[in-house]
Design an enzyme around this catalytic site. Structure first.
Site, PDB file in Angstrom:
ATOM      1  N   CYS A  97      13.484  10.089   7.545  1.00 25.36           N
ATOM      2  CA  CYS A  97      13.259   9.645   8.922  1.00 25.36           C
ATOM      3  C   CYS A  97      14.543   9.690   9.746  1.00 25.36           C
ATOM      4  CB  CYS A  97      12.654   8.251   8.952  1.00 25.36           C
ATOM      5  SG  CYS A  97      13.562   7.074   7.956  1.00 25.36           S
ATOM      6  N   LYS A 102       0.877  -1.189   0.000  1.00 26.38           N
ATOM      7  CA  LYS A 102       0.000   0.000   0.000  1.00 26.38           C
ATOM      8  C   LYS A 102       0.907   1.229   0.000  1.00 26.38           C
ATOM      9  CE  LYS A 102      -1.867   2.892   2.193  1.00 26.38           C
ATOM     10  NZ  LYS A 102      -1.654   4.335   1.928  1.00 26.38           N
ATOM     11  N   GLU A 104       9.538  15.456  15.584  1.00 31.95           N
ATOM     12  CA  GLU A 104       9.979  15.346  14.200  1.00 31.95           C
ATOM     13  C   GLU A 104       9.311  16.456  13.382  1.00 31.95           C
ATOM     14  OE1 GLU A 104       8.715  11.650  12.376  1.00 31.95           O
ATOM     15  OE2 GLU A 104      10.684  11.444  11.462  1.00 31.95           O
ATOM     16  N   GLY A 162       2.429   3.954  13.640  1.00 27.53           N
ATOM     17  CA  GLY A 162       3.117   2.717  14.035  1.00 27.53           C
ATOM     18  C   GLY A 162       2.550   2.162  15.334  1.00 27.53           C
ATOM     19  N   GLU A 164       9.305   0.779  11.066  1.00 30.89           N
ATOM     20  CA  GLU A 164      10.378   1.767  10.875  1.00 30.89           C
ATOM     21  C   GLU A 164       9.730   3.129  11.013  1.00 30.89           C
ATOM     22  OE1 GLU A 164      13.441   0.966  10.458  1.00 30.89           O
ATOM     23  OE2 GLU A 164      13.383  -1.069   9.686  1.00 30.89           O
ATOM     24  N   GLY A 196       6.645   4.742   8.505  1.00 29.68           N
ATOM     25  CA  GLY A 196       5.834   5.952   8.568  1.00 29.68           C
ATOM     26  C   GLY A 196       5.955   6.595   9.931  1.00 29.68           C
ATOM     27  N   SER A 197       4.904   7.291  10.336  1.00 29.54           N
ATOM     28  CA  SER A 197       4.975   8.060  11.577  1.00 29.54           C
ATOM     29  C   SER A 197       4.871   7.147  12.805  1.00 29.54           C
ATOM     30  CB  SER A 197       3.854   9.096  11.597  1.00 29.54           C
ATOM     31  OG  SER A 197       2.611   8.441  11.536  1.00 29.54           O
ATOM     32  N   THR A 198       5.426   7.619  13.897  1.00 31.36           N
ATOM     33  CA  THR A 198       5.366   6.849  15.145  1.00 31.36           C
ATOM     34  C   THR A 198       3.919   6.686  15.609  1.00 31.36           C
ATOM     35  OG1 THR A 198       7.615   7.398  15.781  1.00 31.36           O
ATOM     36  CG2 THR A 198       6.132   6.842  17.567  1.00 31.36           C
TER      37      THR A 198
HETATM   38  P1  NAI Z   1       1.657   8.339   8.099  1.00 30.91           P
HETATM   39  O1  NAI Z   1       2.383   7.539   9.081  1.00 30.91           O
HETATM   40  O2  NAI Z   1       0.260   8.726   8.374  1.00 30.91           O
HETATM   41  O3  NAI Z   1       1.618   7.570   6.687  1.00 30.91           O
HETATM   42  C1  NAI Z   1       2.501   6.552   6.295  1.00 30.91           C
HETATM   43  C2  NAI Z   1       1.711   5.461   5.578  1.00 30.91           C
HETATM   44  O4  NAI Z   1       0.800   4.839   6.475  1.00 30.91           O
HETATM   45  C3  NAI Z   1       0.869   5.930   4.414  1.00 30.91           C
HETATM   46  O5  NAI Z   1       0.902   4.957   3.400  1.00 30.91           O
HETATM   47  C4  NAI Z   1      -0.533   6.008   5.005  1.00 30.91           C
HETATM   48  O6  NAI Z   1      -1.559   5.891   4.065  1.00 30.91           O
HETATM   49  C5  NAI Z   1      -0.533   4.842   5.937  1.00 30.91           C
HETATM   50  N1  NAI Z   1      -1.469   4.921   7.075  1.00 30.91           N
HETATM   51  C6  NAI Z   1      -1.945   6.030   7.690  1.00 30.91           C
HETATM   52  N2  NAI Z   1      -2.763   5.676   8.702  1.00 30.91           N
HETATM   53  C7  NAI Z   1      -2.791   4.326   8.745  1.00 30.91           C
HETATM   54  C8  NAI Z   1      -3.434   3.366   9.577  1.00 30.91           C
HETATM   55  N3  NAI Z   1      -4.191   3.742  10.594  1.00 30.91           N
HETATM   56  N4  NAI Z   1      -3.228   2.073   9.343  1.00 30.91           N
HETATM   57  C9  NAI Z   1      -2.426   1.685   8.343  1.00 30.91           C
HETATM   58  N5  NAI Z   1      -1.803   2.536   7.513  1.00 30.91           N
HETATM   59  C10 NAI Z   1      -1.968   3.845   7.705  1.00 30.91           C
HETATM   60  O7  NAI Z   1       2.502   9.615   7.769  1.00 30.91           O
HETATM   61  P2  NAI Z   1       1.958  11.005   7.164  1.00 30.91           P
HETATM   62  O8  NAI Z   1       0.646  11.393   7.725  1.00 30.91           O
HETATM   63  O9  NAI Z   1       2.021  10.893   5.723  1.00 30.91           O
HETATM   64  O10 NAI Z   1       3.050  12.014   7.735  1.00 30.91           O
HETATM   65  C11 NAI Z   1       2.921  12.582   9.035  1.00 30.91           C
HETATM   66  C12 NAI Z   1       4.230  12.665   9.726  1.00 30.91           C
HETATM   67  O11 NAI Z   1       4.761  11.354   9.939  1.00 30.91           O
HETATM   68  C13 NAI Z   1       5.346  13.358   8.965  1.00 30.91           C
HETATM   69  O12 NAI Z   1       5.282  14.712   9.099  1.00 30.91           O
HETATM   70  C14 NAI Z   1       6.555  12.768   9.593  1.00 30.91           C
HETATM   71  O13 NAI Z   1       6.832  13.434  10.801  1.00 30.91           O
HETATM   72  C15 NAI Z   1       6.146  11.366   9.879  1.00 30.91           C
HETATM   73  N6  NAI Z   1       6.600  10.438   8.820  1.00 30.91           N
HETATM   74  C16 NAI Z   1       7.689   9.675   9.068  1.00 30.91           C
HETATM   75  C17 NAI Z   1       8.169   8.854   8.097  1.00 30.91           C
HETATM   76  C18 NAI Z   1       9.360   8.010   8.324  1.00 30.91           C
HETATM   77  O14 NAI Z   1       9.932   7.501   7.376  1.00 30.91           O
HETATM   78  N7  NAI Z   1       9.745   7.797   9.545  1.00 30.91           N
HETATM   79  C19 NAI Z   1       7.565   8.775   6.774  1.00 30.91           C
HETATM   80  C20 NAI Z   1       6.385   9.572   6.631  1.00 30.91           C
HETATM   81  C21 NAI Z   1       5.957  10.375   7.626  1.00 30.91           C
END
Ligand code: NAI
Length: 793
Positions: free
Chosen positions: A300, A192, A397, A249, A266, A244-246
């Site tokens: 990240c 996804k 972050e 996670g 991660e 993705g975000s903590t």
């Molecule tokens: P996010 O963590 O919401 O999204 C990452 C992925 O998870 C996307 O594919 C999203 O569709 C999916 N997702 C969202 N909610 C979900 C759920 N409940 N169950 C399963 N999958 C879900 O990150 P977002 O909103 O795009 O960014 C927000 C903040 O997160 C950023 O500003 C940054 O601080 C952090 N982030 C950290 C990343 C990293 O590599 N550590 C990558 C992206 C964001």
């Protein structure tokens, strides 16, 4: 005018990469996409889709389907259908497919690089030179693991169907990090992609089909968080791998608790970038550019927190500001820019908001006077100094091109500040002294440490975090284990319900006078339980054979404190830990008879069985004493002049809930690998048969085990496990018992994202070394830190 002055005065003109081929590809698909399921694209869902736009201009790139339950169901079904055949292929056959994918990426590298830059907003220079070549390298590297899988992982099986959820900051590279190891080791995938950036994943699906990847092995379902959540919940998925975000996670940890799904996370970071006063300052300034302005800071592991030694801080900041004013922000397809667009308006708003709040809280801000594009999602490179370590900009972050800077006086203070964060993803250390740099590297609480470099990544070197940056590793041999499960474990049956420990269990019991109640064992001493309650322990015939203390929340807190205080256990030599474990084994052997009698009395096993359990326990102590100085990591040789040291590190303070059966061997099988690798332990012995655990006190008292290294608290396993799992000073919990116990432990571990190791109620044969001992336990008792050490010019 001399030649040197040209370098100072000449400015770059735009040098734009052509987007013709990428736009042709989009147009060829009518800028509309369905999902990729079972080897083909579904019809575009016009009624349920979302817009994907160019962050640099806001223009629409495509309309992409929003995955619903039926789509996720179909994708999981396709992946399940394909899995057995894919896993049954020889490693060589899978290697050839992964190799074909790597070649396919290389052949279409420019198209992917351009599409990625359009979709994400990042500079073409980075997608062309970093993201896409590294993605190809991942497929090459893992083609190698597929080829070698039979010889290198003979006791392992694929996990099965893997749901992979990836973010928008490195859409294509993250896809490669996830898909390559999963497929190499015989799993099938439902991917996804992030809602902002799904296009290169769809292009990859098309390329994978053309490369001859069998139908159903890879499925791509596009959508937002709701689609991701459907995948996480799906009962047909065996593992979730998330980046993705903590916050998300943690949500995923909660939702998957008790389901038996494997999980790797991660997550975010706030990685320190430490500049010591003997650093090469110009190199360190260039390091900051790579640390926080690479990929607009949407990384990240970005070095987002500079810690600079006080004596050089002014000079360093001056040089940094000068360098910042040479950075170029502009259109992603312009080959001469340093920074492109932030991924989306929401993200831009978030960055602005955090910076404004930082300024309000007293931070000084520097943004160079450079030319900025008139429209689109752009944010200038930003340095914030005079920041309080507790300010949100210093702890949270930002995920944008914003770095905060603080000073320190001594190396100890640098480490303290660096580790003062809930995250533990990465860290970067700048010093010309190998002594200083390595000493800091081992003390940093981070999964990846770069010495005199930053943000370098490679498929052969594991990547992943500590603390709330998540768990699991991606890349290298270590990453392979996260897509495998031990063969013997996959064949284990369910544990029979433990016989209740009560006088009503059998008739005709007689009460024997119990003259001694075993206390708890905390901090090297026997301690009365806080509540002053004890519980009776019965033989299988219902006879009272002893009493043990009824531990409670306060006792666990004391035990955790004692374990925290025994930190030096982890820094002792492995040789020393080995000696102590051998000695513990020897002392058990001296009292073999007594421990065997106790087992017979508690569980009613035959004399022969009781003796076999004690002998196996002695042998197990010897096994882990033997491993203590041999479980020592690897040296990786990534494509650079240098090496990366993969060092296994103890998790810290670990709670272990011992299985109800095999009261002595079950406990020894858990505590010994943990102690051998430098962890401090709080053990809850078998609930129905805890007396082998309390008899163990006297062994500890005579075996040189330092106070606080092993603490033993008797009582109600489930209740004590709940307390351990919710305790934020506990780093990991191992729990063996009922499925309910596994669920509680996983669910309550969310707060500080503890590492958990549970059996979901499976019956482990502790007497069989294949299932009850070995590297699996050592692997779960440690986490790898990769220390990158480049050398030379
Ligand atoms: P996010 O963590 O919401 O999204 C990452 C992925 O998870 C996307 O594919 C999203 O569709 C999916 N997702 C969202 N909610 C979900 C759920 N409940 N169950 C399963 N999958 C879900 O990150 P977002 O909103 O795009 O960014 C927000 C903040 O997160 C950023 O500003 C940054 O601080 C952090 N982030 C950290 C990343 C990293 O590599 N550590 C990558 C992206 C964001």
């Amino acid at each position: 005018m001399n030649v040197a002055s040209y370098f100072d005065t000449m400015s770059y003109g735009p040098s734009s990469e052509s987007d013709a081929q990428a736009r042709e590809w989009l147009a060829g698909n009518k800028q509309q996409f369905g999902h990729f399921i079972g080897g083909g694209f579904t019809k575009h869902a016009a009624k349920s889709c979302f817009d994907v736009s160019e962050p640099a201009s806001g223009k629409l790139l495509a309309k992409v389907s929003l995955g619903k339950k039926a789509d996720v169901d179909a994708a999981v079904r396709a992946a399940r259908k394909a899995q057995a055949d894919w896993a049954a292929l020889s490693g060589h056959a899978r290697a050839r497919k992964l190799y074909a994918l790597a070649r396919m990426i290389q052949r279409h590298a420019r198209l992917i690089a351009v599409l990625e830059a359009l979709d994400n907003g990042k500079p073409i220079r980075e997608t062309r030179d970093i993201d896409i070549p590294l993605a190809a390298r991942h497929f090459y590297h893992h083609a190698g693991w597929a080829q070698l899988s039979e010889s290198q992982f003979p006791d392992q099986a694929p996990v099965g169907v893997v749901g992979q959820i990836i973010p928008w900051n490195f859409p294509f590279l993250m896809l490669a990090w996830k898909i390559a190891p999963a497929l190499a080791l015989g799993n099938t995938v439902v991917l996804k992609p992030a809602e902002y950036t799904p296009l290169t994943a769809l292009l990859f699906a098309e390329l994978a089909k053309a490369a001859g990847l069998p139908d159903g092995v890879l499925n791509v379902v596009t959508g937002d968080g709701s689609t991701g959540a459907l995948l996480v919940e799906h009962s047909g998925v065996d593992k979730i791998a998330f980046t993705g975000s903590t916050a998300v996670g943690k949500e995923i940890r909660k939702v998957t608790a008790g389901s038996g799904k494997s999980l790797t996370l991660e997550l975010g970071g706030k990685s320190p970038f430490i500049v010591f006063d003997d650093a090469d300052l110009d190199a360190a300034v260039e390091g900051v550019v790579d640390a926080i302005w690479f990929n607009q800071g949407e990384v990240c592991c970005a070095g987002s927190r500079i810690l600079v030694q006080e004596g050089i801080a002014e000079d360093f900041h001056d040089r940094l500001r000068r360098r910042m004013s040479k950075l170029r922000v502009g259109a992603p397809l312009d080959k001469s820019i340093d920074m492109g667009a932030v991924v989306a308006p929401d993200q831009l708003k978030r960055i602005k908001g955090m910076v404004e709040a930082g300024v309000k809280a007293g931070a000084e801000i520097f943004q160079p006077e450079i030319e900025m594009p008139g429209s689109g999602c752009f944010y200038p490179p930003t340095l914030m100094s005079n920041v309080q370590p507790t300010a949100a900009v210093a702890t949270d972050e930002i995920f944008g091109p914003v770095v905060v800077s603080m000073t320190f006086r001594t190396p100890d203070e640098a480490i303290q500040l660096a580790n003062h964060t809930r995250y533990g993803l990465a860290g970067s250390i700048w010093s010309e002294s190998i002594n200083q740099a390595l000493d800091a590297a081992v003390q940093l609480e981070a999964g990846v440490v770069w010495i005199n470099t930053t943000n370098v990544l490679d498929a052969a070197v594991g990547f992943g975090g500590k603390k709330e940056s998540g768990f699991g590793r991606e890349g290298g041999r270590e990453g392979c284990y996260d897509y495998l499960k031990p063969l013997v474990w996959s064949k284990l049956g369910e544990r029979a319900a433990a016989a209740p420990n009560s006088p009503t269990a059998a008739s005709g019991y007689e009460i024997k006078t119990v003259d001694r109640t075993a206390k708890l064992f905390i901090g090297g001493k026997q301690a009365r339980p806080d509540g002053n309650y004890s519980r009776e322990i019965f033989s299988p015939k219902g006879r009272v054979i002893g009493e043990v203390g009824e531990g409670n929340r306060k006792d666990i807190r004391n035990a955790v404190e004692a374990a925290r205080g025994a930190k030096s256990w982890g820094t002792r030599t492995a040789h020393n830990r080995a000696q102590i474990l051998f000695y513990l084994g020897e002392n058990l052997s001296v009292r073999e008879r007594e421990f065997a009698d106790r087992l017979r009395e508690m569980t009613g096993v035959s004399a022969a069985k009781a003796q076999a359990e004690v002998e196996a326990s002695i042998s197990r102590l010897f096994t882990y004493a033997s491993w203590a100085d041999k479980y020592d990591g690897q040296i990786h040789l990534p494509p650079m002049r240098g090496a990366a040291l993969a060092v296994p590190e103890a998790l810290g303070v670990v709670g272990t809930v011992c299985p109800p059966e095999a009261p002595l061997l079950g406990m020894v099988s858990l505590i010994a690998p943990l102690m051998a690798t430098g962890n401090r332990v709080i053990a809850i012995p078998s609930e129905p048969h805890p007396l082998s655990g309390t008899d163990f006190y006297s062994l500890l008292e005579t075996s040189d085990v330092p106070d606080g290294v092993l603490n033993i608290v008797t009582g109600d396993s489930l209740e004590l496990a709940k307390v351990l799992s919710a305790h934020n000073d506990v780093d990991a919990v191992w729990a063996f018992g009922s499925p309910e116990l596994s669920k509680e432990v996983e669910e309550r571990s969310v707060g500080n994202l503890k590492r958990t190791f549970v059996d979901y109620g499976r019956q482990i044969d502790w007497l069989d070394p294949k299932s009850g001992e070995g590297e699996l336990f050592l692997h779960r008792a440690t986490e790898l830190k990769n220390i990158w050490i480049p050398y030379g010019e």
